[in-house]
Motif scaffolding. Structure first.
Motif, PDB file in Angstrom:
ATOM      1  N   ASP A 163     -10.231   9.703   3.536  1.00  0.00           N
ATOM      2  CA  ASP A 163      -9.837  11.161   3.684  1.00  0.00           C
ATOM      3  C   ASP A 163      -9.988  12.159   2.398  1.00  0.00           C
ATOM      4  OD1 ASP A 163      -7.762  10.482   2.194  1.00  0.00           O
ATOM      5  OD2 ASP A 163      -6.090  10.862   3.666  1.00  0.00           O
ATOM      6  N   GLY A 164     -10.652  11.417   1.080  1.00  0.00           N
ATOM      7  CA  GLY A 164     -10.683  12.318   0.056  1.00  0.00           C
ATOM      8  C   GLY A 164      -9.759  12.125  -0.712  1.00  0.00           C
ATOM      9  N   SER A 165      -8.407  11.575  -0.460  1.00  0.00           N
ATOM     10  CA  SER A 165      -7.461  11.388  -1.458  1.00  0.00           C
ATOM     11  C   SER A 165      -7.759  10.265  -2.496  1.00  0.00           C
ATOM     12  CB  SER A 165      -6.185  10.808  -0.584  1.00  0.00           C
ATOM     13  OG  SER A 165      -6.484   9.526  -0.102  1.00  0.00           O
ATOM     14  N   GLU A 166      -7.026  10.218  -3.567  1.00  0.00           N
ATOM     15  CA  GLU A 166      -7.264   9.279  -4.572  1.00  0.00           C
ATOM     16  C   GLU A 166      -6.764   7.819  -3.729  1.00  0.00           C
ATOM     17  OE1 GLU A 166      -5.282   8.535  -9.070  1.00  0.00           O
ATOM     18  OE2 GLU A 166      -4.442  10.204  -7.564  1.00  0.00           O
ATOM     19  N   PHE A 167      -5.969   7.961  -2.877  1.00  0.00           N
ATOM     20  CA  PHE A 167      -5.552   6.556  -2.334  1.00  0.00           C
ATOM     21  C   PHE A 167      -6.575   6.047  -1.283  1.00  0.00           C
ATOM     22  CE2 PHE A 167      -1.690   8.760  -3.096  1.00  0.00           C
ATOM     23  CZ  PHE A 167      -0.819   7.860  -4.059  1.00  0.00           C
ATOM     24  N   SER A 168      -7.247   6.793  -0.661  1.00  0.00           N
ATOM     25  CA  SER A 168      -8.411   6.247   0.236  1.00  0.00           C
ATOM     26  C   SER A 168      -9.403   5.878  -0.688  1.00  0.00           C
ATOM     27  CB  SER A 168      -8.780   7.122   1.331  1.00  0.00           C
ATOM     28  OG  SER A 168      -9.548   8.347   0.799  1.00  0.00           O
ATOM     29  N   ARG A 169      -9.731   6.515  -1.729  1.00  0.00           N
ATOM     30  CA  ARG A 169     -11.150   6.051  -2.794  1.00  0.00           C
ATOM     31  C   ARG A 169     -10.715   4.910  -3.206  1.00  0.00           C
ATOM     32  NH1 ARG A 169     -13.929   7.078  -7.466  1.00  0.00           N
ATOM     33  NH2 ARG A 169     -16.054   7.854  -7.041  1.00  0.00           N
ATOM     34  N   PHE A 170      -9.438   4.448  -3.699  1.00  0.00           N
ATOM     35  CA  PHE A 170      -9.131   3.324  -4.332  1.00  0.00           C
ATOM     36  C   PHE A 170      -9.242   2.084  -3.159  1.00  0.00           C
ATOM     37  CE2 PHE A 170      -6.015   0.271  -6.056  1.00  0.00           C
ATOM     38  CZ  PHE A 170      -6.568  -0.036  -7.114  1.00  0.00           C
ATOM     39  N   ALA A 171      -8.744   2.421  -2.050  1.00  0.00           N
ATOM     40  CA  ALA A 171      -8.956   1.285  -0.881  1.00  0.00           C
ATOM     41  C   ALA A 171     -10.445   1.442  -0.835  1.00  0.00           C
ATOM     42  CB  ALA A 171      -8.354   2.047   0.318  1.00  0.00           C
ATOM     43  N   ALA A 172     -11.340   2.361  -0.652  1.00  0.00           N
ATOM     44  CA  ALA A 172     -12.604   2.130  -0.831  1.00  0.00           C
ATOM     45  C   ALA A 172     -13.184   1.066  -1.624  1.00  0.00           C
ATOM     46  CB  ALA A 172     -13.322   3.204  -0.545  1.00  0.00           C
ATOM     47  N   GLN A 173     -12.733   1.343  -2.864  1.00  0.00           N
ATOM     48  CA  GLN A 173     -13.223   0.661  -4.014  1.00  0.00           C
ATOM     49  C   GLN A 173     -12.847  -0.841  -4.082  1.00  0.00           C
ATOM     50  OE1 GLN A 173     -11.318   2.696  -7.154  1.00  0.00           O
ATOM     51  NE2 GLN A 173     -13.292   4.103  -7.689  1.00  0.00           N
ATOM     52  N   TYR A 174     -11.887  -1.024  -3.526  1.00  0.00           N
ATOM     53  CA  TYR A 174     -11.360  -2.400  -3.301  1.00  0.00           C
ATOM     54  C   TYR A 174     -12.045  -3.172  -2.291  1.00  0.00           C
ATOM     55  CZ  TYR A 174      -7.907  -6.388  -2.729  1.00  0.00           C
ATOM     56  OH  TYR A 174      -7.483  -7.387  -2.900  1.00  0.00           O
ATOM     57  N   ILE A 200      -5.488  -5.729   9.099  1.00  0.00           N
ATOM     58  CA  ILE A 200      -5.451  -4.479   8.243  1.00  0.00           C
ATOM     59  C   ILE A 200      -5.093  -4.882   6.967  1.00  0.00           C
ATOM     60  CG2 ILE A 200      -4.493  -2.186   8.132  1.00  0.00           C
ATOM     61  CD1 ILE A 200      -3.835  -2.205  11.002  1.00  0.00           C
ATOM     62  N   LEU A 201      -5.844  -4.473   5.983  1.00  0.00           N
ATOM     63  CA  LEU A 201      -5.327  -4.720   4.420  1.00  0.00           C
ATOM     64  C   LEU A 201      -5.005  -3.250   4.324  1.00  0.00           C
ATOM     65  CD1 LEU A 201      -5.277  -6.614   2.046  1.00  0.00           C
ATOM     66  CD2 LEU A 201      -7.775  -6.003   1.683  1.00  0.00           C
ATOM     67  N   VAL A 202      -3.560  -3.215   3.637  1.00  0.00           N
ATOM     68  CA  VAL A 202      -3.287  -1.845   3.302  1.00  0.00           C
ATOM     69  C   VAL A 202      -3.281  -2.129   1.732  1.00  0.00           C
ATOM     70  CG1 VAL A 202      -1.376  -0.299   3.111  1.00  0.00           C
ATOM     71  CG2 VAL A 202      -1.926  -1.385   5.125  1.00  0.00           C
ATOM     72  N   ILE A 203      -4.015  -1.189   0.863  1.00  0.00           N
ATOM     73  CA  ILE A 203      -3.978  -0.923  -0.473  1.00  0.00           C
ATOM     74  C   ILE A 203      -2.705  -0.164  -0.786  1.00  0.00           C
ATOM     75  CG2 ILE A 203      -5.652  -0.432  -2.461  1.00  0.00           C
ATOM     76  CD1 ILE A 203      -6.577  -2.938  -0.478  1.00  0.00           C
ATOM     77  N   THR A 204      -2.124  -0.667  -1.669  1.00  0.00           N
ATOM     78  CA  THR A 204      -0.815   0.146  -2.023  1.00  0.00           C
ATOM     79  C   THR A 204      -1.116   1.365  -2.944  1.00  0.00           C
ATOM     80  OG1 THR A 204      -0.220  -1.303  -3.941  1.00  0.00           O
ATOM     81  CG2 THR A 204       0.748  -1.713  -1.547  1.00  0.00           C
ATOM     82  N   GLY A 205      -2.039   1.709  -3.560  1.00  0.00           N
ATOM     83  CA  GLY A 205      -2.369   2.764  -4.193  1.00  0.00           C
ATOM     84  C   GLY A 205      -3.198   2.722  -5.467  1.00  0.00           C
ATOM     85  N   PRO A 206      -3.510   3.667  -6.211  1.00  0.00           N
ATOM     86  CA  PRO A 206      -4.450   3.732  -7.413  1.00  0.00           C
ATOM     87  C   PRO A 206      -3.397   3.206  -8.389  1.00  0.00           C
ATOM     88  CG  PRO A 206      -4.228   6.007  -6.831  1.00  0.00           C
ATOM     89  CD  PRO A 206      -3.750   5.174  -5.604  1.00  0.00           C
ATOM     90  N   PRO A 207      -3.954   2.612  -9.554  1.00  0.00           N
ATOM     91  CA  PRO A 207      -3.258   2.134 -10.656  1.00  0.00           C
ATOM     92  C   PRO A 207      -2.422   3.450 -11.130  1.00  0.00           C
ATOM     93  CG  PRO A 207      -5.353   0.920 -10.689  1.00  0.00           C
ATOM     94  CD  PRO A 207      -5.301   1.999  -9.570  1.00  0.00           C
ATOM     95  N   ALA A 208      -3.097   4.532 -11.457  1.00  0.00           N
ATOM     96  CA  ALA A 208      -2.339   5.691 -11.849  1.00  0.00           C
ATOM     97  C   ALA A 208      -1.053   6.023 -11.443  1.00  0.00           C
ATOM     98  CB  ALA A 208      -3.395   6.716 -12.009  1.00  0.00           C
ATOM     99  N   ALA A 209      -0.930   5.612 -10.079  1.00  0.00           N
ATOM    100  CA  ALA A 209       0.241   6.005  -9.168  1.00  0.00           C
ATOM    101  C   ALA A 209       1.371   4.907  -9.648  1.00  0.00           C
ATOM    102  CB  ALA A 209      -0.003   6.147  -7.759  1.00  0.00           C
ATOM    103  N   GLU A 210       1.260   4.033 -10.391  1.00  0.00           N
ATOM    104  CA  GLU A 210       2.073   3.164 -10.479  1.00  0.00           C
ATOM    105  C   GLU A 210       3.053   3.378 -11.788  1.00  0.00           C
ATOM    106  OE1 GLU A 210       2.901   0.115  -8.678  1.00  0.00           O
ATOM    107  OE2 GLU A 210       1.183   0.846  -7.579  1.00  0.00           O
ATOM    108  N   GLY A 211       4.353   3.413 -11.652  1.00  0.00           N
ATOM    109  CA  GLY A 211       5.229   3.998 -12.596  1.00  0.00           C
ATOM    110  C   GLY A 211       5.323   2.650 -13.860  1.00  0.00           C
ATOM    111  N   GLU A 212       5.885   2.859 -14.775  1.00  0.00           N
ATOM    112  CA  GLU A 212       6.044   2.001 -16.213  1.00  0.00           C
ATOM    113  C   GLU A 212       6.496   0.692 -15.670  1.00  0.00           C
ATOM    114  OE1 GLU A 212       4.967   2.318 -19.304  1.00  0.00           O
ATOM    115  OE2 GLU A 212       3.977   4.404 -18.604  1.00  0.00           O
ATOM    116  N   SER A 213       7.480   0.525 -14.593  1.00  0.00           N
ATOM    117  CA  SER A 213       7.984  -0.818 -14.359  1.00  0.00           C
ATOM    118  C   SER A 213       7.154  -1.172 -13.093  1.00  0.00           C
ATOM    119  CB  SER A 213       9.451  -0.380 -13.673  1.00  0.00           C
ATOM    120  OG  SER A 213       9.345   0.373 -12.544  1.00  0.00           O
ATOM    121  N   GLY A 214       6.045  -0.571 -12.900  1.00  0.00           N
ATOM    122  CA  GLY A 214       5.324  -1.142 -11.762  1.00  0.00           C
ATOM    123  C   GLY A 214       5.678  -0.771 -10.458  1.00  0.00           C
TER     124      GLY A 214
END
Length: 168
Positions: free
Chosen positions: A15-26, A144-158
Motif C-alpha cells: 500500500d506504499g507504506s513503510e510497513f508494507s515495503r518492509f514486509a515486501a523486502q522480507y 499468513i506471515l505478519v511482519i511487525t514493522g520496519p526496524p526504524a519503528a522500534e523504540g530503544e527498548s525494542g
C-alpha cells in the motif's frame, strides 16, 4: 526441506507504506531462499474513492485514476527490488475492499503464504475501524506471515512506539 513444505508462491499486499515495503523486502528474502514466485498486490480501496468524492473536490473517476496510479507506483517500487534480487514476480492491481480482495486473490492464485505488514498506510485511524491485516487473519484460509514493522519503528527498548508516533 521437503517439497511438501516448500513455499512456491507468496502474495504480498502493498500500500506504499513503510510497513508494507518492509514486509515486501522480507518476502523477497524468503522467496530468494526458496526459489519462490512473489505476487505483489495493490488494492484500490473503493471506500477511499467514495470518501474523496464526498469532499466534492474531485470526481470519482479522477479519484480512482489517482489512487490507481499511486498503486502502480507502489507495485513498480517493490517489483524493482524483486528484479534486483532476481526473484520471479508479478504485479497485480485490484479494486474493492482490501481484506476481501487479498483473500480472494490468494485463493484464485493458489498462494502458499501471504506476507503482510502489521500496519499499513492508514495508521491509527485503521485501528479504530479494524485492521486489514487482522481481517485477513480472521477470514482468510491461507497461512499468513505478519511482519511487525520496519526496524526504524522500534523504540530503544525494542517495543513498538505508540501508534501516533509512527509514520502512517
Amino acid at each position: 526441506m521437503s517439497e511438501s513444505y516448500r513455499v512456491k508462491r507468496l502474495l504480498v499486499p502493498v500500500d506504499g507504506s513503510e510497513f508494507s515495503r518492509f514486509a515486501a523486502q522480507y518476502a523477497l528474502r524468503l522467496a530468494a531462499a526458496q526459489r519462490s514466485e512473489v505476487i505483489f498486490l495493490h488494492v484500490v480501496d473503493r471506500k477511499v474513492v467514495k470518501a474523496l468524492t464526498r469532499r466534492g473536490t474531485v470526481s470519482e473517476s479522477a479519484a480512482l485514476q489517482e489512487l490507481t496510479e499511486n498503486g502502480r507506483v507502489y507495485l513498480h517500487d517493490v517489483a524493482r527490488l524483486a528484479g534486483e534480487l532476481r526473484v520471479d514476480h508479478r504485479e497485480e492491481l485490484s479494486e474493492g475492499d482490501p481484506a476481501v480482495a487479498i483473500i480472494e486473490n490468494a485463493a484464485r492464485m493458489d498462494v502458499d503464504l501471504i506476507v503482510m505488514g502489521r500496519r499499513g498506510r492508514s495508521g491509527p485511524r485503521r485501528m479504530l475501524m479494524g485492521s486489514i491485516t487482522q481481517r485477513v487473519i480472521e477470514c482468510g484460509d491461507r497461512p499468513i506471515l505478519v511482519i511487525t514493522g520496519p526496524p526504524a519503528a522500534e523504540g530503544e527498548s525494542g517495543r513498538q512506539e505508540s501508534p501516533e508516533a509512527l509514520p502512517s
